[in-house]
Enzyme design. Structure first.
Site, mmCIF file in Angstrom:
data_model
loop_
_atom_site.group_PDB
_atom_site.id
_atom_site.type_symbol
_atom_site.label_atom_id
_atom_site.label_comp_id
_atom_site.label_asym_id
_atom_site.label_seq_id
_atom_site.Cartn_x
_atom_site.Cartn_y
_atom_site.Cartn_z
ATOM 1 N N CYS A 1 10.855 61.467 56.537
ATOM 2 C CA CYS A 1 9.838 60.440 56.416
ATOM 3 C C CYS A 1 8.570 61.019 57.222
ATOM 4 O O CYS A 1 8.444 61.663 58.548
ATOM 5 C CB CYS A 1 10.283 59.323 57.435
ATOM 6 N N ASP A 2 7.589 61.017 56.769
ATOM 7 C CA ASP A 2 6.241 61.624 57.141
ATOM 8 C C ASP A 2 5.517 60.969 58.465
ATOM 9 O O ASP A 2 5.196 61.507 59.217
ATOM 10 C CB ASP A 2 5.008 61.547 56.193
#
Length: 105
Positions: free
Chosen positions: A9-10
């Site tokens: 997840c960025d």
């Protein structure tokens, strides 16, 4: 300090980079304890459930009607991320308010 999220997840990666003393708990690989989920749900309620995710859109109505904590336990990507635990407090999301509360920025 713990960051509950997904390693790919960025937003979780941004939080981890800004909080070098934090440890990422990948909820897909490591899971998330029922007591942590229950405390987070008590604090954030329905905001903890990410109803804009691809996973949510892929669920049928019967599945969506299940208990939200069971849904998150079964589909970790449904949890809004990151969920940060610091000093006994929970913070949800990587918002300006969260960053300010954690002394980042």
């Amino acid at each position: 300090m713990l960051i509950y999220g997904l390693k790919n997840c960025d937003t979780c990666r941004k939080a981890l980079k800004a909080l070098p003393n934090a440890r990422l708990v990948d909820v897909r690989d490591d899971g998330i304890g029922k007591e942590v989920l229950a405390r987070a749900w008590a604090e954030f309620g329905a905001a903890l459930l990410n109803t804009r995710s691809t996973t949510w859109r892929g669920l049928d109505e019967a599945e969506r009607a299940r208990d939200p904590l069971d849904l998150i336990a079964g589909h970790p990507a449904l949890m809004k991320r990151p969920l940060i635990e610091a000093g006994g407090e929970f913070y949800l999301g990587w918002t300006p308010d969260t960053r300010r509360a954690l002394g980042v920025d």
